[in-house]
Design a protein around this motif. Structure first.
Motif, mmCIF file in Angstrom:
data_model
loop_
_atom_site.group_PDB
_atom_site.id
_atom_site.type_symbol
_atom_site.label_atom_id
_atom_site.label_comp_id
_atom_site.label_asym_id
_atom_site.label_seq_id
_atom_site.Cartn_x
_atom_site.Cartn_y
_atom_site.Cartn_z
ATOM 1 N N LEU A 338 6.526 -10.050 6.594
ATOM 2 C CA LEU A 338 7.201 -10.961 5.667
ATOM 3 C C LEU A 338 6.974 -10.538 4.229
ATOM 4 C CD1 LEU A 338 6.314 -14.266 7.463
ATOM 5 C CD2 LEU A 338 8.558 -13.252 7.220
ATOM 6 N N ILE A 339 5.754 -10.073 3.956
ATOM 7 C CA ILE A 339 5.455 -9.622 2.602
ATOM 8 C C ILE A 339 6.293 -8.372 2.298
ATOM 9 C CG2 ILE A 339 3.628 -8.671 1.155
ATOM 10 C CD1 ILE A 339 1.751 -10.675 2.653
ATOM 11 N N LEU A 340 6.469 -7.518 3.306
ATOM 12 C CA LEU A 340 7.343 -6.350 3.142
ATOM 13 C C LEU A 340 8.754 -6.800 2.768
ATOM 14 C CD1 LEU A 340 7.916 -3.255 3.565
ATOM 15 C CD2 LEU A 340 8.508 -3.824 5.902
ATOM 16 N N LYS A 346 12.859 -7.561 -3.734
ATOM 17 C CA LYS A 346 12.623 -7.255 -5.146
ATOM 18 C C LYS A 346 13.016 -5.814 -5.489
ATOM 19 C CE LYS A 346 10.884 -10.818 -7.059
ATOM 20 N NZ LYS A 346 12.101 -11.364 -6.635
ATOM 21 N N GLY A 347 13.504 -5.064 -4.500
ATOM 22 C CA GLY A 347 13.889 -3.677 -4.752
ATOM 23 C C GLY A 347 12.714 -2.724 -4.759
ATOM 24 N N LEU A 348 11.553 -3.179 -4.264
ATOM 25 C CA LEU A 348 10.391 -2.301 -4.190
ATOM 26 C C LEU A 348 10.226 -1.865 -2.744
ATOM 27 C CD1 LEU A 348 7.940 -4.519 -6.211
ATOM 28 C CD2 LEU A 348 9.000 -2.422 -7.009
ATOM 29 N N VAL A 349 10.066 -0.575 -2.516
ATOM 30 C CA VAL A 349 9.898 -0.114 -1.154
ATOM 31 C C VAL A 349 8.487 0.432 -0.994
ATOM 32 C CG1 VAL A 349 10.804 1.389 0.621
ATOM 33 C CG2 VAL A 349 12.332 0.472 -1.118
ATOM 34 N N PRO A 350 7.598 -0.329 -0.316
ATOM 35 C CA PRO A 350 6.240 0.164 -0.128
ATOM 36 C C PRO A 350 6.248 1.455 0.680
ATOM 37 C CG PRO A 350 6.418 -2.129 0.519
ATOM 38 C CD PRO A 350 7.801 -1.620 0.328
ATOM 39 N N GLY A 351 5.253 2.286 0.439
ATOM 40 C CA GLY A 351 5.181 3.572 1.118
ATOM 41 C C GLY A 351 4.604 4.589 0.172
#
Lengths: 504, 319
Positions: A338-340, A346-351
């Motif tokens: 869900l946090i992902l 928000k347009g942020l892609v974790p990785g």
């Protein structure tokens, strides 16, 4: 580096972060404390809010929810023997007996102390060891997974309850229930009794609510019915403020510290392997602490270390669980998924990209995690102070409320009435389990490890084309296999010896 | 005179009706049913779009996740709802193949009202960069040189596995197919090197790694365009394979919804997708925004739904 840190500091020192983090923690504790509503649900409910917030405040709120919810679950676990969230079920083992002895204040404070300490320690693991932890996590493929799961299951069945036989039966039932749904390889339905709603398996939320909360309502109703003429019910006494029963003395704090350290270690390891979950972390920590304790007989009758182990074990899972999310963009559990989602909207892609291009944001995120921990301590302390008084609620009123929330909680998860029926059925199952003195926590853990275990074993065997040596070919897998065999033999020897000694 | 009057009257009446229809829909909050758990590609993409749709339609969109049952119960819940445009399903189409695979029952696409497609979720085949194969042709040669030793993972699409199986049969490749529960789990095992290649949807962790250059993309199993990789060979269009898998993520209303309400929805989605901010956010997340009208979406889905039984037949024959 220095520049990033300064930028990060600028990002953190914004009233919005502090406000939304506080809001998240408070809301999380409330939702966590209500049986049937979990931290994951709190995140689902508040996810739309994040549209209107900046990235850091929204993550601050989501993290606060998750942390607050995790602690909140232990409040009803201690006061009423009903875990507010599934991961708090191990806390009931010692928390409720303490509450019955009039030491609810002490028990709650131990839980808070252990939660916050372990959570902070595991966040530090995330902050300083993210890269190596991610490397270890990547080394764990299907065969390693299978053996780690196998090892956990054996420990939980043999060591968790007093009787290994009952433990194994509970595990067996859990594993059987895990086969309901869909064949993981061919994708065809199996054991679903004609219900398409069961295609993804039995949903864990309604099942856990039924087994833990609703069955307790049934048990309490039965007790009330039996004792109605005697005009006295076993009440939880209120701990008197200011006495030693109400607080955690420095000596006790020191006593709990080694337990917390051990449990943090176990919890962090469990957190590295995605999908195993907080309940397993708490359970394994509890078992190990009992093993290590000079007075294991006190466990289950109100040992402070029991609470500390459970709470530290389940909170320590959280930090490392975020590692795969931040380093690879792979969520380790539902809350992380869900946090992902919150990140991506928000347009942020974790990785890997995120770590490099958004370093200040990452540092700010770490700072926000620590702020949330501080808030959990403060807000949690306030809640603990007032929550003790909840024991004065008449049981008839209390359990009517629990019943209401059981229905509500199982419905809102998937907005499905079918899940309410599932909850009801498992309420009856839970009641039967208690009557047969089978272990509910063991069954639940076996249930949610079961489908993963089947999945991983079948994946391994597909890769090796049916060659079982794949489980001992690889060092990590082999290590866990040997440990499992060793522990099983140890228990068999102990059992047969015990039997010989019992004979004249 | 009479004629003129009646024309005028008709004109006024129709104008009045149009005005009313526009004022009438939507006049209260709308329920969007996402038939999947929160946090997945389907859920995230709908939430992104919903924000924009709210400002176009002028009413709040309430997103409800009705997960479970591979999306089938959630989809059927909407199809049974009152056809007034206030209960809508998105991204509805994955339920079509799920129903065929789970219970061997295909939907009649005439029993629903297609609104519009907003993105195409294609499946792609990825591999680690340190492997000796960088393209699909090289991968095929590698499999032929190592029969039975190569494992291809699947990020939880039964349909994609069947497509790959049909490719293996047609090309005479001996490979193992490893099913995963989710794209995230499969991505981790691919990046960790436990499997040799993996089939994943766009927008998953594996796809993000490929955008950064940490993984190679070998093949597009679908029919759409993958925005970051325009030169990627397509299985059906470029390589001439008879089968493919492509899921146009679409909004679908229950059968019997009045045409003007459907058209209002269709237009709202069209306008929303023209917004550069939304386009940008979707591309950033790795999604491929694409608008298709209701008619086009229906034709597209009909074609892929028809393909599945033929493909299963083809694969079964070979066994």
């Amino acid at each position: 580096m220095f520049e990033s840190l300064m930028t990060a500091l600028g990002m953190v020192l914004d009233w919005q972060n502090f406000f939304w983090s506080l809001f998240g923690v408070t809301f999380g504790i409330i939702v966590g404390a209500i049986p049937g509503l979990s931290d994951t649900m709190a995140i689902v409910l508040l996810l739309p809010f994040t549209y209107y917030l900046g990235p850091i405040p929204s993550i601050a709120m989501l993290m606060g929810l998750s942390k607050g919810g995790n602690f909140g679950g232990s409040i009803p676990a201690i006061l009423f023997n009903i875990p507010g969230t599934p991961q708090a079920m191990i806390t009931t083992f010692d928390g409720y007996p303490l509450a019955k002895q009039g030491k609810s204040g002490k028990a709650l404070k131990t839980a808070l102390f252990a939660s916050v300490t372990a959570d902070t320690a595991s966040d530090l693991v995330l902050i300083f060891l993210a890269a190596p932890v991610a490397m270890v996590a990547l080394r764990i493929g299907p065969p390693e997974y299978s053996m780690i799961l196998f090892f956990s299951l054996i420990i939980i069945s043999l060591a968790a309850s007093g009787s290994p036989c009952r433990g194994l039966i509970s595990t067996g039932i859990g594993l059987l229930l895990a086969t309901v749904g869909c064949d993981p390889e061919t994708g065809t339905l199996r054991f679903n009794f004609g219900f398409i709603e069961l295609a993804d398996g039995i949903s864990i939320m309604p099942m856990a609510i039924g087994l833990l909360a609703f069955s307790e309502v049934l048990l309490q109703a039965e007790r009330w019915y039996k004792e109605r003429n005697r005009n006295r019910t076993e009440a939880v006494r209120l701990s008197r403020p200011g006495t030693d029963d109400d607080r955690l003395t420095p000596a006790e704090m020191k006593l709990c510290l080694p337990t917390i350290a051990r449990s943090t270690l176990i919890g962090s390891f469990v957190g590295i392997v995605p999908g195993i979950g907080t309940t397993v972390g708490a359970y394994l920590s509890y078992i190990w602490s009992r093993k290590k304790s000079p007075y294991p007989e006190k466990f289950g009758n109100g040992a402070l270390e029991g609470i500390a182990a459970s709470e530290a074990g389940n909170n320590a899972v959280n930090g490392p669980n975020l590692v795969p999310l931040l380093t690879l963009g792979i969520p380790g559990n539902l809350a992380a998924a869900l946090i992902l989602g919150g990140f991506m909207i928000k347009g942020l892609v974790p990785g890997p990209q995120f770590m490099e291009s958004n370093a200040p944001m990452l540092y700010a995120l770490f700072a926000v995690l620590l702020i949330s921990n501080l808030y959990t301590l403060i807000v949690g302390g306030i809640f603990v102070h007032y929550a003790r008084k909840l024991t004065n609620i008449p049981k008839t009123v209390l359990f009517s409320c629990v019943m209401l929330f059981s229905f509500l909680g199982s419905y809102v998860n998937n907005s499905s009435l079918f899940d309410v029926a599932v909850m009801f059925v498992f309420g009856l199952v839970g009641y039967l389990f208690s009557k047969l003195r089978l272990s509910l926590p063991t069954m639940i853990v076996a249930f949610f490890l079961g489908s993963l275990l089947e999945h991983k074993i079948r994946q391994s065997l597909t890769i090796s084309r049916g060659d079982w040596t794949i489980f001992i070919d690889r060092p990590i897998a082999c290590c866990f296999f040997v440990l499992t065999v060793f522990i099983t033999l140890f228990y068999i020897v102990r059992l047969t010896r015990g039997r010989k000694a019992a004979r004249p | 005179m009479n004629k003129l009057l009646s024309v005028l009257l008709a004109g006024t009446v129709s104008l009045f009706c149009m005005g009313q229809a526009q004022a009438a829909f939507p006049e209260k909050p709308i329920n969007v049913i996402v038939a999947y758990a929160p946090g997945g590609t389907g859920d995230i993409s709908v939430r992104m779009l919903a924000k924009k749709l709210e400002s176009i339609l002028g009413q709040p969109l309430v997103i409800t996740n009705k997960g479970g049952g591979a999306g089938v119960p959630g989809f059927e819940y909407v199809m049974k709802a009152r056809p007034d445009g206030y209960t809508i399903s998105a991204p509805a189409t994955p339920a079509f193949s799920a129903s065929i695979f789970l219970r061997k029952k295909a939907y009649d696409l005439n029993d629903m009202s297609f609104v519009a497609t907003y993105m195409i979720n294609d499946r792609i085949l990825l591999a680690r960069t340190d492997r000796p194969y960088k393209t699909w042709e090289e991968f095929k040669a590698y499999i032929k040189a190592n029969p039975g030793k190569v494992s291809i993972g699947s990020g939880a699409s039964q349909e994609a596995v069947e497509v790959l199986r049909s490719v293996a049969i047609k090309e005479g490749l001996d490979v193992n197919f490893v099913m995963y529960k989710s794209g995230g789990e499969a991505s981790a095992d691919l990046i960790g090197g436990h499997i040799d290649a993996c089939e994943l949807g766009v927008g998953t962790a594996g796809y993000q790694a490929a955008r950064k250059g940490d993984l190679n993309i070998l093949l597009n199993l679908g029919a759409g365009e993958v925005p970051d990789f325009p030169n990627l060979p397509k299985l059906h269009a470029d390589l001439g394979h008879p089968f493919y898998t492509s899921a146009p993520y679409a909004f679908i209303l229950p059968k019997g919804t009045p045409e003007d309400i459907r058209a209002t929805w269709e237009n709202a989605i069209k306008v929303a997708l023209q917004d550069p901010e939304l386009q940008n956010a979707m591309l950033k997340a790795g999604f491929s925004p694409k608008f298709m009208t209701g008619e086009e979406s229906k034709a597209f889905c009909q074609e892929s739904v028809n393909l599945i039984p033929a493909m299963l037949e083809f694969n079964k024959k070979a066994e």
